[in-house]
Scaffold this motif. Structure first.
Motif, PDB file in Angstrom:
ATOM      1  N   SER A 187       0.107  -1.410   0.064  1.00  0.00           N
ATOM      2  CA  SER A 187      -0.190  -0.027   0.497  1.00  0.00           C
ATOM      3  C   SER A 187       0.856   1.126   0.351  1.00  0.00           C
ATOM      4  O   SER A 187       0.405   2.354  -0.806  1.00  0.00           O
ATOM      5  N   ASP A 188       1.438   1.089   0.910  1.00  0.00           N
ATOM      6  CA  ASP A 188       2.645   2.330   0.940  1.00  0.00           C
ATOM      7  C   ASP A 188       3.551   2.910  -0.392  1.00  0.00           C
ATOM      8  O   ASP A 188       3.938   4.007  -0.954  1.00  0.00           O
ATOM      9  N   ALA A 189       3.937   1.322  -1.181  1.00  0.00           N
ATOM     10  CA  ALA A 189       4.237   1.632  -2.748  1.00  0.00           C
ATOM     11  C   ALA A 189       3.241   2.133  -3.573  1.00  0.00           C
ATOM     12  O   ALA A 189       4.070   3.143  -4.240  1.00  0.00           O
ATOM     13  N   LEU A 190       1.992   1.654  -4.083  1.00  0.00           N
ATOM     14  CA  LEU A 190       1.333   2.574  -4.060  1.00  0.00           C
ATOM     15  C   LEU A 190       1.178   4.358  -3.927  1.00  0.00           C
ATOM     16  O   LEU A 190       1.191   4.876  -5.080  1.00  0.00           O
ATOM     17  N   GLY A 191       1.117   5.250  -2.496  1.00  0.00           N
ATOM     18  CA  GLY A 191       0.742   6.049  -2.365  1.00  0.00           C
ATOM     19  C   GLY A 191      -0.537   6.749  -2.771  1.00  0.00           C
ATOM     20  O   GLY A 191      -1.301   5.844  -2.732  1.00  0.00           O
ATOM     21  N   ASP A 192       0.209   7.530  -3.599  1.00  0.00           N
ATOM     22  CA  ASP A 192      -1.384   8.309  -3.881  1.00  0.00           C
ATOM     23  C   ASP A 192      -2.455   8.191  -4.695  1.00  0.00           C
ATOM     24  O   ASP A 192      -3.168   8.672  -5.618  1.00  0.00           O
ATOM     25  N   GLN A 193      -1.377   7.060  -5.174  1.00  0.00           N
ATOM     26  CA  GLN A 193      -1.718   6.716  -7.273  1.00  0.00           C
ATOM     27  C   GLN A 193      -2.696   5.500  -7.022  1.00  0.00           C
ATOM     28  O   GLN A 193      -2.805   4.293  -5.985  1.00  0.00           O
ATOM     29  N   GLU A 194      -3.657   4.913  -7.827  1.00  0.00           N
ATOM     30  CA  GLU A 194      -4.542   3.797  -7.585  1.00  0.00           C
ATOM     31  C   GLU A 194      -4.359   2.664  -8.195  1.00  0.00           C
ATOM     32  O   GLU A 194      -2.633   3.170  -8.945  1.00  0.00           O
ATOM     33  N   GLY A 195      -3.906   1.559  -7.722  1.00  0.00           N
ATOM     34  CA  GLY A 195      -4.142   0.391  -8.302  1.00  0.00           C
ATOM     35  C   GLY A 195      -4.093  -0.462  -7.270  1.00  0.00           C
ATOM     36  O   GLY A 195      -5.066  -0.662  -6.319  1.00  0.00           O
ATOM     37  N   SER A 244      -2.480  -8.113  -5.295  1.00  0.00           N
ATOM     38  CA  SER A 244      -2.958  -8.942  -5.128  1.00  0.00           C
ATOM     39  C   SER A 244      -2.020 -10.054  -4.491  1.00  0.00           C
ATOM     40  O   SER A 244      -0.954 -10.035  -3.574  1.00  0.00           O
ATOM     41  N   ILE A 245      -3.124 -10.645  -3.769  1.00  0.00           N
ATOM     42  CA  ILE A 245      -2.077 -11.659  -2.804  1.00  0.00           C
ATOM     43  C   ILE A 245      -2.307 -13.119  -2.942  1.00  0.00           C
ATOM     44  O   ILE A 245      -3.986 -13.324  -3.292  1.00  0.00           O
ATOM     45  N   SER A 246      -1.335 -13.834  -3.522  1.00  0.00           N
ATOM     46  CA  SER A 246      -1.442 -15.740  -3.819  1.00  0.00           C
ATOM     47  C   SER A 246      -0.987 -16.331  -3.291  1.00  0.00           C
ATOM     48  O   SER A 246       0.161 -16.224  -2.811  1.00  0.00           O
ATOM     49  N   THR A 282       3.765 -21.126  -0.841  1.00  0.00           N
ATOM     50  CA  THR A 282       4.100 -19.966  -1.251  1.00  0.00           C
ATOM     51  C   THR A 282       3.180 -19.312  -0.733  1.00  0.00           C
ATOM     52  O   THR A 282       1.530 -18.816  -0.926  1.00  0.00           O
ATOM     53  N   LEU A 283       3.335 -18.095  -0.314  1.00  0.00           N
ATOM     54  CA  LEU A 283       2.406 -16.179  -0.045  1.00  0.00           C
ATOM     55  C   LEU A 283       3.158 -15.319  -0.709  1.00  0.00           C
ATOM     56  O   LEU A 283       4.081 -14.503  -0.585  1.00  0.00           O
ATOM     57  N   GLU A 284       2.507 -14.743  -2.161  1.00  0.00           N
ATOM     58  CA  GLU A 284       2.801 -13.623  -2.221  1.00  0.00           C
ATOM     59  C   GLU A 284       2.331 -12.740  -2.460  1.00  0.00           C
ATOM     60  O   GLU A 284       0.787 -12.513  -2.578  1.00  0.00           O
ATOM     61  N   VAL A 285       2.652 -11.217  -1.910  1.00  0.00           N
ATOM     62  CA  VAL A 285       1.768  -9.977  -2.946  1.00  0.00           C
ATOM     63  C   VAL A 285       2.344  -9.689  -3.392  1.00  0.00           C
ATOM     64  O   VAL A 285       3.675  -8.681  -3.188  1.00  0.00           O
ATOM     65  N   SER A 286       2.314  -8.847  -4.012  1.00  0.00           N
ATOM     66  CA  SER A 286       2.721  -8.022  -5.351  1.00  0.00           C
ATOM     67  C   SER A 286       1.122  -7.103  -5.668  1.00  0.00           C
ATOM     68  O   SER A 286       0.137  -6.451  -5.117  1.00  0.00           O
ATOM     69  N   ASP A 287       2.670  -5.937  -6.184  1.00  0.00           N
ATOM     70  CA  ASP A 287       1.455  -4.305  -5.856  1.00  0.00           C
ATOM     71  C   ASP A 287       2.107  -3.562  -7.651  1.00  0.00           C
ATOM     72  O   ASP A 287       3.264  -4.169  -8.619  1.00  0.00           O
ATOM     73  N   CYS A 299       7.102  -7.479  -6.186  1.00  0.00           N
ATOM     74  CA  CYS A 299       6.626  -8.986  -5.689  1.00  0.00           C
ATOM     75  C   CYS A 299       7.039  -9.486  -4.889  1.00  0.00           C
ATOM     76  O   CYS A 299       8.819  -9.820  -4.536  1.00  0.00           O
ATOM     77  N   PHE A 300       6.835  -9.854  -3.656  1.00  0.00           N
ATOM     78  CA  PHE A 300       7.455 -10.658  -2.095  1.00  0.00           C
ATOM     79  C   PHE A 300       6.816 -11.914  -2.858  1.00  0.00           C
ATOM     80  O   PHE A 300       5.181 -11.701  -2.081  1.00  0.00           O
ATOM     81  N   LYS A 301       7.621 -12.748  -1.847  1.00  0.00           N
ATOM     82  CA  LYS A 301       7.239 -13.915  -2.033  1.00  0.00           C
ATOM     83  C   LYS A 301       7.888 -15.204  -1.099  1.00  0.00           C
ATOM     84  O   LYS A 301       8.582 -15.227  -1.802  1.00  0.00           O
TER      85      LYS A 301
END
Length: 786
Positions: free
Chosen positions: A540-548, A551-553, A580-585, A639-641
């Protein structure tokens, strides 16, 4: 020519006149220069036409000259010798000698002089005939020079020179031979010169040589051939030239021969040929590209060059400039043509030059090479031999090595910080235990209606918040697993969805992609959820004020040893099945500099920091023997996996523990801790619960107290980390004294970290510092009831 008397007889006078004219004509017609001298004075009285032509003077000029003027400038003794010759001739002794005459132009030339006393016109005169022999002298000198040169060559030539006599009938024989032929034969001249070949050579060799001589005569022209023969010096190889010579009758009567011993030359040539063949093989079969450069162009190359460049054949490489097989510019920004010419010039200047270069395959693919240029002689000039060693794999390995070094440095840094954080958390937990114990005891002693109770409760809550901070520090150090059981990662994520949605940016959209049928993982539920929360918050911090999108996989995958060693070189992961637990932005991604620091404690790219953050998460993963892989590119998100080891079994649904009614406690407790503040706080707390307390300041003192009366001690509450003897050794010593001794261990570290070596050895319980009075009562009550 004047006559001594005159006749008055006209017919006689005419006859005499005719006679004189005929004599004069004959005098002038002689091919030699003729001079008539006075016997007494030596003066020139008359000359013929040849004399005028030979010396370049007119008749009048010659008649007035001294003889010395017609001679080369000679020293006095030579002039005296010439006068002596004239005197001898004047006396009647003819003189013939060679002399250096001088032309009017100053040119000197050789003449042959013939002086004699002669009757001329009836009067005694000195008649001198001079013949120009300059050409003959030159020819003689040339002939002598040729003879000298021939003789010098003949006598000193290292090659055997010989003449073979060819009689009209009879065998061949050697007419003459030079010293080299003597040495080659190993015989004196007398043994073979003038003798038939059959008299001193074997029959087989005679036939062989004679066949060559006959072949030369039949050809009627020079022939040249190689032969291997033993003519006295062992088997040797000779290069022989035979030239047939004719006599005045046109018959071949002699053969001139020159024979050169080329045994050593052939050996050297064979060695050179073998070396050339060897070097050509090395050139052609080398795994590195080998090329020759002449006039800044490739003139030869091997098959490795063709393979490296992806060229169809060598013809597509030859004739090109090195820059034509390179990108327009090199990595330093210089044009390839300019830099290639400079590298070539440096190689010629220093003899060799080594450097790195970027070449280009024919399909446009660029690749790094290590180039070695070496100047070598070739066909009378210097060219360059160049080798290319493809550095693609080396560069890749070097990049991997640097990445591994960076990972190891990061791991060492994190390990050092983890040790520091764990130590601080442990010591801080000891202090919090004492504080919390005193607060609990004070509240226990007061009436519930006392006005100070709310303040004590606020202080307790503050201590518990501080305890949460130490839990984060233990998590960062990898020692934060508390309650371990089987979990389903999908359920852990699903239970957090509402919390995650309210925690992320309003412009972020959460997407779930949870695989079905996943195996369980062994983990602490709270810390597993903290990993999910940290990853999602970071996205969420990586998105900042922009829309985006965030994903949690989840999924499952098999990891082999090769993948583990290349991806997690600093982690002790075992091959096998992983969940595996993957969170990407879709955020802005991270730069290499940011990625190098994301696990530093309190590091953040935001104006306001968030504490341990990802650093604590990394400690949690390390404690769970889990791995983490990160993909990120600026402008393309991150992406953090995570990889958790899968375990057999089913995850159980979490339930609330059964409540128990507080009851009064009885018994004798040995309280062991090296921190006096804990003894001062927990001792009275245990007494307030109705227990009798014995205090010990370390493990050795506790063992001594236990040994004094083992049966009287109902329970031991002992710290794990102490001087002299720690809690583990003290526990084992007590169990040897009394196998049913009930011991509860306590530590500022977590349970798994602290007592995993004592699992299954009868330990009665474990208390994680800091603990409340209620937790202390529950642990003691449970231990005493068993």
């Amino acid at each position: 020519m004047p006559l001594p008397h005159e006749s008055h007889d006209r017919p006689t006078e005419d006859l005499l006149r005719q006679h004189r004219q005929a004599t004069r004509d004959l005098f002038d017609a002689v091919g030699d220069a003729l001079f008539v001298h006075d016997l007494d004075t030596g003066a020139i009285l008359d000359v013929n036409l040849r004399a005028l032509d030979m010396y370049g003077y007119s008749r009048a000029e010659l008649l007035g000259l001294d003889v010395a003027a017609l001679s080369e400038n000679l020293p006095p003794y030579a002039q005296a010798k010439a006068h002596a010759w004239m005197e001898q001739a004047a006396k009647g002794s003819p003189q013939v000698f060679e002399w250096r005459a001088r032309h009017r132009s100053g040119r000197c030339f050789w003449v042959e002089v013939n002086m004699r006393r002669s009757l001329v016109g009836g009067i005694e005169r000195l008649l001198v005939a001079v013949r120009d022999i300059d050409t003959r002298k030159a020819e003689e000198a040339a002939r002598r020079d040729a003879e000298e040169r021939y003789l010098g060559l003949f006598l000193n030539s290292p090659d055997a020179i010989f003449w073979i006599g060819v009689p009209e009938e009879g065998p061949f024989f050697i007419e003459d031979a030079n010293p080299a032929q003597e040495a080659s034969l190993g015989l004196p001249r007398a043994a073979f010169v003038g003798k038939p070949l059959k008299d001193w050579l074997s029959e087989e060799l005679v036939e062989h040589l004679s066949a060559n001589y006959r072949r030369c005569l039949e050809a009627g022209a020079p022939i040249e051939y190689e032969e291997i023969a033993d003519i006295g010096s062992g088997l040797r190889t000779y290069l022989t030239l035979l030239v047939p010579l004719r006599n005045s009758k046109g018959r071949f009567h002699r053969i001139a021969g020159i024979s050169t011993d080329i045994t050593e030359r052939k050996r050297v040539a064979a060695e050179n040929l073998e070396q050339e063949r060897l070097f050509r093989l090395l050139f052609d079969r080398s795994g590195d590209a080998n090329l020759l450069i002449d006039d800044s162009r490739f003139v030869d190359c091997n098959q490795a060059t063709v393979a490296i460049l992806g060229a169809p054949d060598t013809a597509s490489v030859l004739g090109t400039h090195p820059s034509e097989l390179s990108p327009p510019f090199q990595p330093d920004g210089r044009p390839s043509k300019e830099k290639a010419d400079e590298m070539i010039a440096l190689a010629f200047e220093h003899g060799s030059h080594q450097f790195e270069w970027i070449h280009k395959k024919l399909d446009g693919t660029e690749f790094p090479v290590e180039v070695m240029l070496t100047a070598i002689p070739w066909k009378g000039k210097q060219i360059l031999h160049t080798t290319w060693r493809d550095r693609t794999e080396a560069k890749r390995a070097e990049a991997q090595r640097r990445a591994l070094e960076a990972q190891f440095q990061q791991a060492q840094k994190l390990e050092s910080l983890g040790v520091l954080a764990g130590g601080i958390a442990h010591d801080f937990n000891n202090l919090l235990t004492a504080v919390l114990g005193n607060l609990n005891l004070a509240r226990f002693k007061l009436s519930p209606e006392s006005p100070v109770v709310p303040y004590l409760e606020n202080a307790e809550r503050t201590v518990l918040k501080a305890s949460d901070l130490t839990k984060q520090m233990l998590a960062y150090s990898g020692k934060g697993r508390f309650v371990v059981k089987l979990h389903n990662i999908n359920e852990a994520v699903s239970e957090m969805v509402h919390l995650l949605q309210v925690s992320i940016s309003k412009k972020a959209f959460l997407r779930l992609n949870l695989a079905e049928g996943l195996p369980a993982v062994e983990a602490d539920g709270a810390q597993l959820q903290q990993v999910v929360m940290n990853l999602v918050t970071n996205a969420s911090d990586a998105l900042g004020d922009q829309e985006g999108f965030i994903s949690i996989s989840t999924g499952a995958t098999e990891l082999d040893s090769d993948f583990i060693s290349s991806t997690f070189p600093t982690e002790a992961l075992a091959p096998g099945l992983y969940v595996t637990l993957e969170v990407s932005d879709t955020g802005h991604g991270m730069s290499p500099e940011t990625m190098a620091r994301i696990f530093d404690p309190f590091f953040t790219t935001k104006p306001t920091g968030r504490g341990l953050g990802l650093a604590a998460m990394l400690g949690i993963l390390r404690a769970h023997k889990a791995g983490l892989r990160i993909y990120s590119e600026e402008g393309k998100g991150s992406c953090f996996k995570t990889y958790f080891p899968a375990v057999a079994g089913q995850a159980l649904a979490s339930g609330l523990p059964a409540s128990s009614t507080p009851m009064a406690l009885q018994g004798r407790v040995l309280l062991v801790d090296d921190e006096a503040t804990i003894l001062d706080a927990i001792g009275p707390a245990l007494e307030a619960l109705g227990l009798r307390v014995i205090l010990a300041r370390d493990g050795q003192e506790a063992v001594d107290a236990f040994r004094a009366d083992p049966a009287s001690i109902d329970l031991v509450l002992m710290d794990l980390t102490m001087p002299r003897m720690d809690g583990r050794d003290a526990y084992q010593a007590m169990r040897r004294l009394r196998p049913d001794a009930r011991v509860v261990l306590s530590s500022g570290y977590n349970e798994i970290e602290s007592i995993q070596s004592l699992a299954g050895k009868g330990l009665a319980g474990f208390l994680q510092k800091p603990y409340t009075l209620e937790a202390l009562r529950a642990a003691v009550q449970q231990a005493l009831s068993t």
